[in-house]
Design a protein around this motif. Structure first.
Motif, PDB file in Angstrom:
ATOM      1  N   LEU A   1       0.895  -1.179   0.034  1.00  0.00           N
ATOM      2  CA  LEU A   1      -0.008   0.077  -0.075  1.00  0.00           C
ATOM      3  C   LEU A   1       0.679   1.358  -0.087  1.00  0.00           C
ATOM      4  N   VAL A   2       0.709   2.205  -0.895  1.00  0.00           N
ATOM      5  CA  VAL A   2       1.274   3.523  -0.943  1.00  0.00           C
ATOM      6  C   VAL A   2       0.219   4.526  -0.801  1.00  0.00           C
ATOM      7  N   ALA A   3       0.652   5.575  -0.227  1.00  0.00           N
ATOM      8  CA  ALA A   3      -0.240   6.559  -0.204  1.00  0.00           C
ATOM      9  C   ALA A   3       0.207   7.908  -0.996  1.00  0.00           C
ATOM     10  N   PHE A   4      -0.599   8.765  -1.525  1.00  0.00           N
ATOM     11  CA  PHE A   4      -0.200   9.662  -2.335  1.00  0.00           C
ATOM     12  C   PHE A   4      -1.102  11.015  -1.724  1.00  0.00           C
TER      13      PHE A   4
ATOM     14  N   THR B   1       3.732   1.239   2.779  1.00  0.00           N
ATOM     15  CA  THR B   1       5.137   1.049   2.721  1.00  0.00           C
ATOM     16  C   THR B   1       5.916   2.456   2.512  1.00  0.00           C
ATOM     17  N   SER B   2       5.251   3.224   1.823  1.00  0.00           N
ATOM     18  CA  SER B   2       5.467   4.530   1.698  1.00  0.00           C
ATOM     19  C   SER B   2       4.385   5.553   1.462  1.00  0.00           C
ATOM     20  N   VAL B   3       5.054   6.877   1.548  1.00  0.00           N
ATOM     21  CA  VAL B   3       4.112   8.160   1.280  1.00  0.00           C
ATOM     22  C   VAL B   3       4.658   8.965   0.276  1.00  0.00           C
ATOM     23  N   ILE B   4       3.893   9.127  -0.617  1.00  0.00           N
ATOM     24  CA  ILE B   4       4.497  10.193  -1.823  1.00  0.00           C
ATOM     25  C   ILE B   4       3.755  11.515  -1.494  1.00  0.00           C
ATOM     26  N   THR B   5       4.412  12.679  -1.368  1.00  0.00           N
ATOM     27  CA  THR B   5       3.658  13.732  -1.190  1.00  0.00           C
ATOM     28  C   THR B   5       3.805  14.891  -2.053  1.00  0.00           C
ATOM     29  N   GLN B   6       3.058  15.674  -2.232  1.00  0.00           N
ATOM     30  CA  GLN B   6       3.166  16.933  -2.871  1.00  0.00           C
ATOM     31  C   GLN B   6       3.257  18.207  -1.784  1.00  0.00           C
ATOM     32  N   ASN B   7       3.323  17.870  -0.653  1.00  0.00           N
ATOM     33  CA  ASN B   7       3.350  19.011   0.489  1.00  0.00           C
ATOM     34  C   ASN B   7       4.704  19.194   0.837  1.00  0.00           C
ATOM     35  N   ILE B   8       4.981  20.360   1.245  1.00  0.00           N
ATOM     36  CA  ILE B   8       6.336  20.696   1.675  1.00  0.00           C
ATOM     37  C   ILE B   8       6.398  21.153   3.217  1.00  0.00           C
ATOM     38  N   ASP B   9       5.225  20.793   3.776  1.00  0.00           N
ATOM     39  CA  ASP B   9       4.700  21.054   5.140  1.00  0.00           C
ATOM     40  C   ASP B   9       5.628  20.127   6.062  1.00  0.00           C
TER      41      ASP B   9
ATOM     42  N   TYR C   1       8.404  10.511   0.401  1.00  0.00           N
ATOM     43  CA  TYR C   1       9.122  10.991  -0.900  1.00  0.00           C
ATOM     44  C   TYR C   1       8.396  12.288  -0.901  1.00  0.00           C
ATOM     45  N   GLU C   2       9.013  13.560  -0.817  1.00  0.00           N
ATOM     46  CA  GLU C   2       8.597  14.993  -0.928  1.00  0.00           C
ATOM     47  C   GLU C   2       8.869  15.361  -2.275  1.00  0.00           C
ATOM     48  N   LEU C   3       7.875  15.389  -3.230  1.00  0.00           N
ATOM     49  CA  LEU C   3       8.228  15.813  -4.579  1.00  0.00           C
ATOM     50  C   LEU C   3       8.358  17.177  -4.683  1.00  0.00           C
TER      51      LEU C   3
ATOM     52  N   GLU D   1      11.507  25.202 -11.521  1.00  0.00           N
ATOM     53  CA  GLU D   1      12.735  24.350 -11.154  1.00  0.00           C
ATOM     54  C   GLU D   1      12.462  22.834 -11.119  1.00  0.00           C
ATOM     55  N   GLN D   2      13.442  22.137 -11.547  1.00  0.00           N
ATOM     56  CA  GLN D   2      12.977  20.635 -11.573  1.00  0.00           C
ATOM     57  C   GLN D   2      12.766  19.995 -10.107  1.00  0.00           C
ATOM     58  N   LEU D   3      11.849  18.917 -10.316  1.00  0.00           N
ATOM     59  CA  LEU D   3      11.538  18.151  -8.936  1.00  0.00           C
ATOM     60  C   LEU D   3      12.993  17.428  -8.589  1.00  0.00           C
ATOM     61  N   PRO D   4      13.249  17.090  -7.408  1.00  0.00           N
ATOM     62  CA  PRO D   4      14.192  16.347  -7.123  1.00  0.00           C
ATOM     63  C   PRO D   4      14.174  14.905  -7.708  1.00  0.00           C
ATOM     64  N   VAL D   5      15.314  14.718  -8.498  1.00  0.00           N
ATOM     65  CA  VAL D   5      15.393  13.599  -9.283  1.00  0.00           C
ATOM     66  C   VAL D   5      15.316  11.955  -8.259  1.00  0.00           C
ATOM     67  N   ARG D   6      15.929  12.285  -7.520  1.00  0.00           N
ATOM     68  CA  ARG D   6      16.002  10.917  -6.530  1.00  0.00           C
ATOM     69  C   ARG D   6      14.514  10.664  -5.865  1.00  0.00           C
ATOM     70  N   GLU D   7      13.842  11.704  -5.245  1.00  0.00           N
ATOM     71  CA  GLU D   7      12.634  11.332  -4.953  1.00  0.00           C
ATOM     72  C   GLU D   7      11.722  10.972  -5.997  1.00  0.00           C
ATOM     73  N   LEU D   8      11.646  11.561  -7.233  1.00  0.00           N
ATOM     74  CA  LEU D   8      10.738  11.353  -8.082  1.00  0.00           C
ATOM     75  C   LEU D   8      11.157  10.119  -8.651  1.00  0.00           C
ATOM     76  N   ARG D   9      12.351   9.378  -8.839  1.00  0.00           N
ATOM     77  CA  ARG D   9      12.463   8.112  -9.217  1.00  0.00           C
ATOM     78  C   ARG D   9      11.966   7.186  -8.127  1.00  0.00           C
ATOM     79  N   GLN D  10      12.157   7.352  -7.175  1.00  0.00           N
ATOM     80  CA  GLN D  10      11.703   6.549  -5.790  1.00  0.00           C
ATOM     81  C   GLN D  10      10.158   6.480  -5.862  1.00  0.00           C
ATOM     82  N   ALA D  11       9.599   7.719  -5.970  1.00  0.00           N
ATOM     83  CA  ALA D  11       8.096   7.711  -5.969  1.00  0.00           C
ATOM     84  C   ALA D  11       7.379   7.027  -7.311  1.00  0.00           C
TER      85      ALA D  11
END
Ligand SMILES: [Zn+2]
Length: 259
Positions: A23-26, A104-112, A124-126, A176-186
């Motif tokens: 299960l992954v949360a977005f 297993t993981s959380v992918i988020t658009q939030n910066i908070d 993964y903070e995109l 600005e580009q999204l962080p490459v590592r986080e994006l790949r992991q997500a």
């Protein structure tokens, strides 16, 4: 939607989560509105509505480099809100799901930073975060929170103690580009999951909104909990139009019943 309808959907969502292997949360802004953080991309937000300021200019990398003072003044209310916010029951529910071995993981658009502050470990903070700040001249990184706190007190643009360059919070600005590592992991997490739980995202911002599509393409089940309709509602297995902080604790209660 009436309550009975909601309860039925909550039970459906609970069943899907209960039988998930991965299960992954977005998550998007909607999970944090109950922590008092406004959805700063939505129409009602003051930050984005000011007639004298174009956020696409002020909150762009170009705008930041040209006029960091204007950026810092613009971001001040948001930074102040975020630094004083605490995780709500929806963030806490995701921690419980992780502790119980379901999530297993959380992918988020939030910066908070509320997912990590609540206790989720695989986040993964995109769009970046405010935990760190980077010198735009020498690229050294520093703790972001004390630097922002200092700015909130004195209103002075923070500068690098090493070289004197301007410090920029590690949030992803326009252009600005999204962080490459986080994006790949997500992307990888989205490929591997068999259930994606989408919470509080209007799914409008690319490329973050590609994650549910990647998940769906790989046969994952999709659950959407969002106050408003999203353009991906039609491809979801369960859609609940309600506040995450209201629905997620109910899903947890139902999970306890089925275990
Ligand atoms: Zn520097």
């Amino acid at each position: 939607m009436n309550d009975e309808d909601n309860i039925h959907k909550i039970k459906q969502a609970t069943h899907i989560i209960h039988t998930a292997n991965n299960l992954v949360a977005f998550t998007g802004a909607g999970i944090s509105t109950d922590s008092g953080i406004p959805d700063f991309r939505s129409d009602v937000s003051g930050l984005w509505k000011r007639a004298d300021i174009d956020p696409l200019e002020v909150a762009s990398l170009f705008g930041f480099r040209r006029n960091p003072q204007t950026f810092y003044e613009w971001v001040r209310p948001l930074a102040n809100t975020i630094l004083n916010a605490t995780p709500n029951s929806a963030h806490e529910a995701l921690v419980t799901l992780e502790t119980d071995g379901l999530l297993t993981s959380v992918i988020t658009q939030n910066i908070d930073m509320l997912h990590t502050r609540a206790g989720n470990t695989n986040v993964y903070e995109l769009h970046g975060h405010m935990r760190l700040t980077t010198c735009i001249r020498c690229y050294h990184e520093f703790d972001g929170v004390p630097i922002l706190e200092q700015f909130l007190m004195d209103g002075l643009v923070p500068h690098c103690p090493d070289c004197g360059g301007v410090l920029k919070p590690n949030v992803i600005l326009f252009g600005e580009q999204l962080p490459v590592r986080e994006l790949r992991q997500a992307q990888e997490a989205s490929k591997k999951c068999d259930v994606m739980l989408i919470i509080g995202s209007s799914l409008e911002v690319a490329p973050a909104n590609q994650m549910p599509i990647i998940a769906k393409r790989n046969m994952a089940k999709i659950i959407i909990i969002n106050l408003e309709e999203t353009h991906l509602d039609h491809m979801a297995d369960v859609v609940i139009h309600a506040r995450a902080a209201q629905i997620l604790p109910q899903i947890l209660t139902h999970l306890q019943d089925v275990v």
